[in-house]
Scaffold this motif. Structure first.
Motif, short mmCIF file in Angstrom:
data_model
loop_
_atom_site.label_atom_id
_atom_site.label_comp_id
_atom_site.label_asym_id
_atom_site.label_seq_id
_atom_site.Cartn_x
_atom_site.Cartn_y
_atom_site.Cartn_z
N SER A 207 0.84 -1.20 0.00
CA SER A 207 0.00 0.00 0.00
C SER A 207 0.87 1.25 0.00
O SER A 207 2.10 1.19 -0.05
CB SER A 207 -0.90 0.00 1.24
N TRP A 208 0.20 2.40 0.08
CA TRP A 208 0.94 3.66 0.16
C TRP A 208 1.80 3.71 1.42
O TRP A 208 2.85 4.36 1.42
CB TRP A 208 -0.04 4.83 0.14
N ASP A 209 1.36 3.05 2.49
CA ASP A 209 2.16 3.03 3.72
C ASP A 209 3.54 2.42 3.46
O ASP A 209 4.55 2.91 3.98
CB ASP A 209 1.44 2.23 4.81
N SER A 210 3.59 1.36 2.67
CA SER A 210 4.87 0.71 2.36
C SER A 210 5.76 1.64 1.55
O SER A 210 6.97 1.75 1.81
CB SER A 210 4.63 -0.58 1.58
N ALA A 211 5.17 2.32 0.56
CA ALA A 211 5.96 3.24 -0.27
C ALA A 211 6.47 4.41 0.56
O ALA A 211 7.64 4.82 0.43
CB ALA A 211 5.10 3.75 -1.44
N ILE A 212 5.63 4.93 1.42
CA ILE A 212 6.03 6.07 2.26
C ILE A 212 7.10 5.66 3.26
O ILE A 212 8.01 6.44 3.57
CB ILE A 212 4.79 6.66 2.97
N ALA A 213 7.01 4.44 3.79
CA ALA A 213 8.02 3.97 4.75
C ALA A 213 9.37 3.76 4.09
O ALA A 213 10.42 4.00 4.70
CB ALA A 213 7.54 2.67 5.40
N LEU A 214 9.39 3.32 2.83
CA LEU A 214 10.65 3.03 2.14
C LEU A 214 11.30 4.28 1.56
O LEU A 214 12.53 4.38 1.54
CB LEU A 214 10.38 2.01 1.03
N ALA A 215 10.49 5.21 1.08
CA ALA A 215 11.01 6.37 0.35
C ALA A 215 12.10 7.14 1.09
O ALA A 215 13.15 7.45 0.50
CB ALA A 215 9.86 7.29 -0.04
N PRO A 216 11.93 7.49 2.38
CA PRO A 216 13.00 8.25 3.06
C PRO A 216 14.33 7.50 3.12
O PRO A 216 15.40 8.12 2.97
CB PRO A 216 12.43 8.47 4.47
N TRP A 217 14.29 6.20 3.35
CA TRP A 217 15.53 5.42 3.38
C TRP A 217 16.23 5.48 2.04
O TRP A 217 17.47 5.63 1.97
CB TRP A 217 15.21 3.96 3.74
N LEU A 218 15.46 5.37 0.97
CA LEU A 218 16.06 5.37 -0.36
C LEU A 218 16.58 6.75 -0.74
O LEU A 218 17.67 6.88 -1.30
CB LEU A 218 15.02 4.90 -1.39
N ILE A 219 15.82 7.79 -0.43
CA ILE A 219 16.24 9.14 -0.78
C ILE A 219 17.52 9.53 -0.07
O ILE A 219 18.50 10.00 -0.67
CB ILE A 219 15.11 10.15 -0.47
N ALA A 254 33.91 1.51 5.41
CA ALA A 254 32.92 1.30 6.46
C ALA A 254 31.69 2.17 6.23
O ALA A 254 30.54 1.71 6.39
CB ALA A 254 33.53 1.59 7.83
N MET A 255 31.88 3.43 5.86
CA MET A 255 30.76 4.33 5.61
C MET A 255 29.92 3.85 4.44
O MET A 255 28.68 3.85 4.49
CB MET A 255 31.28 5.74 5.34
N LEU A 256 30.58 3.43 3.37
CA LEU A 256 29.85 2.95 2.19
C LEU A 256 29.11 1.66 2.49
O LEU A 256 27.99 1.44 2.01
CB LEU A 256 30.83 2.75 1.03
N LEU A 257 29.73 0.80 3.29
CA LEU A 257 29.05 -0.44 3.68
C LEU A 257 27.81 -0.13 4.50
O LEU A 257 26.76 -0.77 4.34
CB LEU A 257 30.01 -1.33 4.47
N LEU A 258 27.89 0.86 5.38
CA LEU A 258 26.73 1.26 6.18
C LEU A 258 25.60 1.78 5.30
O LEU A 258 24.43 1.47 5.53
CB LEU A 258 27.16 2.33 7.19
N ILE A 259 25.94 2.56 4.28
CA ILE A 259 24.92 3.06 3.35
C ILE A 259 24.25 1.90 2.62
O ILE A 259 23.02 1.84 2.48
CB ILE A 259 25.56 4.04 2.34
N SER A 260 25.07 0.96 2.15
CA SER A 260 24.52 -0.22 1.47
C SER A 260 23.60 -1.02 2.38
O SER A 260 22.53 -1.47 1.95
CB SER A 260 25.67 -1.10 0.97
N VAL A 261 24.01 -1.18 3.63
CA VAL A 261 23.20 -1.92 4.60
C VAL A 261 21.85 -1.23 4.82
O VAL A 261 20.80 -1.89 4.84
CB VAL A 261 23.97 -2.05 5.93
N ALA A 262 21.86 0.08 4.96
CA ALA A 262 20.61 0.82 5.21
C ALA A 262 19.64 0.68 4.04
O ALA A 262 18.44 0.40 4.23
CB ALA A 262 20.93 2.29 5.48
N ILE A 263 20.14 0.86 2.83
CA ILE A 263 19.26 0.79 1.66
C ILE A 263 18.76 -0.63 1.44
O ILE A 263 17.57 -0.86 1.21
CB ILE A 263 20.01 1.30 0.41
N ALA A 264 19.67 -1.61 1.51
CA ALA A 264 19.27 -3.00 1.30
C ALA A 264 18.31 -3.47 2.38
O ALA A 264 17.32 -4.16 2.10
CB ALA A 264 20.51 -3.90 1.27
N GLY A 265 18.56 -3.09 3.63
CA GLY A 265 17.70 -3.50 4.73
C GLY A 265 16.28 -2.97 4.57
O GLY A 265 15.30 -3.70 4.76
N ALA A 266 16.16 -1.69 4.20
CA ALA A 266 14.83 -1.11 4.01
C ALA A 266 14.11 -1.75 2.83
O ALA A 266 12.90 -1.99 2.88
CB ALA A 266 14.95 0.40 3.80
#
Length: 348
Positions: A207-219, A254-266
């Motif tokens: 639903s829109w809730d899923s899109a709204i929850a994911l969008a900030p992580w991706l942006i 380490a910083m780049l790995l953290l970014i990858s983890v955040a995006i992939a996890g979301a």
């Protein structure tokens, strides 16, 4: 005379600091293909809507059937946008992971990051089934981060070797997968069925809730990734060269790995385990626009969106009215592609 490019081959693919002149045209073409996929996906279903009516509805123009607005905006557009966002997220995470590992065969689902995210999300689904959907990305991020930290620590030996990161990651991928299966085995029947559907990788019912929850992580994550694109280019010259160029190798990795983890996890928390997108999109992107991450990251993102949207569309039409999860389609395409890449790069 054609201008030559500065190319060094310390890894299975060359690295360049220049933005390839093909990037604008490729991004435009991929954007149009993605829009086509969105229109086709929104129009597909038990209640079919023609592409023309889909476009009219999306633009707010008058259509013959007033029910189209409800079907498009409430039922199908959120699912399609989630597919786009998830594909983009997995592709960006894959591009970063391949850049860190200096290996075109590396991606979050292979080195354990996605498996860690799945473990965190499944644990939340099984133990706390009433948890709001917005909390799932946090649980997935924690699971992915825990696995990533363990991988980084165990791969450390006077520095973090890209080869050791991949090898240790493959081991943790198996461990996290086993723990996820154990969690499913001992869970309640209702929550287990929900978790099993989620593990196949699907955007069904999103639903829109899923899109709204994911969008900030991706942006936020993609913004940081683009900001660190030059560091990714530098790391791909190899640690010694990167240090001589003034790059703080371990800190940047380490910083780049953290970014990858955040995006992939979301992304995994939103749609489950959709594999091989992070493998295929960056590799195809390098063939289209070269290896400079300033152009490769947005190209891979659009490719990821295209792959997941069309996989979802194929899953809905191949055996209609039965729907195949889009994760099944990406696996059917990605597994042979992985074997092809493995054979192609065996000497490297």
């Amino acid at each position: 005379m054609k201008r030559s490019w500065l190319v060094i081959r310390p890894a299975p693919f060359p690295i360049s600091f220049r933005l390839d002149r093909r990037v604008p045209g490729v991004l435009l073409a991929l954007g149009l293909v993605l829009l086509l996929g969105i229109v086709m996906n929104v129009g597909q279903g038990e209640y079919a809507i023609s592409p023309v009516d889909v476009v009219k509805t999306l633009l707010g123009l008058q259509v013959d059937n007033p029910d189209y607005a409800f079907v498009v905006y409430t039922l199908r557009l959120p699912r399609t946008l989630v597919a786009v966002l998830v594909g983009m997220g997995l592709a960006i995470a894959g591009t970063i992971t391949q850049g860190i590992a200096r290996n075109p065969l590396a991606e979050p689902s292979i080195i354990g990051i996605n498996a860690g995210a799945a473990l965190g999300a499944v644990t939340l689904i099984v133990l706390f089934p009433a948890t709001p959907v917005a909390v799932l990305p946090i649980a997935a991020f924690v699971g992915a981060l825990l696995i990533a930290v363990l991988i980084y620590l165990l791969a450390w030996q006077n520095g973090s070797s890209p080869v050791r990161l991949v090898l240790v990651g493959v081991g943790f991928n198996l461990i996290a997968g086993s723990l996820t299966s154990l969690m499913v085995t001992f869970g309640e029947i209702n929550t287990v069925s929900q978790a099993l559907v989620w593990l196949t990788g699907s955007v069904y019912g999103r639903s829109w809730d899923s899109a709204i929850a994911l969008a900030p992580w991706l942006i936020v994550g993609s913004g940081f990734a683009l900001f660190r694109a030059r560091e990714l280019n530098t790391l791909n010259f190899g640690d010694e060269v990167a240090r001589s160029l003034g790059c703080a190798v371990e800190w940047q990795r380490a910083m780049l790995l953290l970014i990858s983890v955040a995006i992939a996890g979301a992304s995994v928390a939103t749609a489950g385990l959709i594999g091989f997108v992070g493998l295929m999109a960056p590799h195809i992107g390098r063939q289209l626009v070269g290896t400079s991450h300033e152009g490769l990251l947005p190209t891979s993102a659009l490719l990821g969106g295209v792959i997941v949207v069309f996989s979802d569309w194929l899953g809905r039409i191949l055996f209609a009215p039965i729907e195949l999860p889009c994760g099944t389609i990406t696996a059917a395409i990605g597994a042979p592609y992985f074997i092809y890449l493995l054979i192609r790069t065996r000497k490297q």
